[in-house]
Motif scaffolding. Structure first.
Motif: not given
Length: 141
Positions: A16-22, A34-37, A24-28, A70-72
């Motif tokens: 769930r946290v990974a999905a949230v980070l994805r 930062e995303f990878d870390e 936020h990454y998609a929204e810039g 799962a999103t790429a």
């Protein structure tokens, strides 16, 4: 029931946290580094407190409302495409330089010289073409 920061996190919590980070990454809000870390830290986290630190500086998102999906990451695909585009650009530049040399030698000697740049371009170009086709086939799956 609210979870305490010391409570052990489950795989679903980390997803769930990974999905949230994805999101936020998609929204810039996060750049690729930062995303990878943060994503690496997500899967090393053991407690809810460690997971909370990773999203503390981001706008609040109700993690319970997020389902793991799962999103790429789009950046990864473009890096791969950029690598192939770069390889093709180098091939084209090297081929062009070889043809200029061949033309200069041909004009300088006033003789017909075997078009040797084809020996450089051919195998290299075939290898790049196979890599491009094989890479495109993996993306479709």
């Amino acid at each position: 029931m609210a979870s305490s920061p010391e409570m052990r996190a489950s795989d679903a919590d980390r997803d769930r946290v990974a999905a949230v980070l994805r999101e936020h990454y998609a929204e810039g809000r996060l750049n690729v580094e930062e995303f990878d870390e943060r994503l690496d830290q997500v899967y090393r986290s053991k407690t809810h407190g460690e997971l909370g630190v990773l999203t503390r500086d981001l706008p609040h998102v109700d993690l319970r409302a997020y389902t793991a999906r799962a999103t790429a990451v789009p950046e990864k695909k473009s890096e791969k495409d950029g690598g192939l585009k770069g390889a093709w650009a180098i091939w084209a530049m090297a081929s062009g330089i070889n043809w200029v040399i061949w033309l200069a030698v041909s004009l300088g000697t006033w003789e017909e010289i075997f078009p040797w740049p084809l020996l450089v371009m051919g195998p290299w170009g075939v290898a790049l073409l196979v890599s491009s086709i094989a890479g495109r086939g993996r993306d479709d799956k």
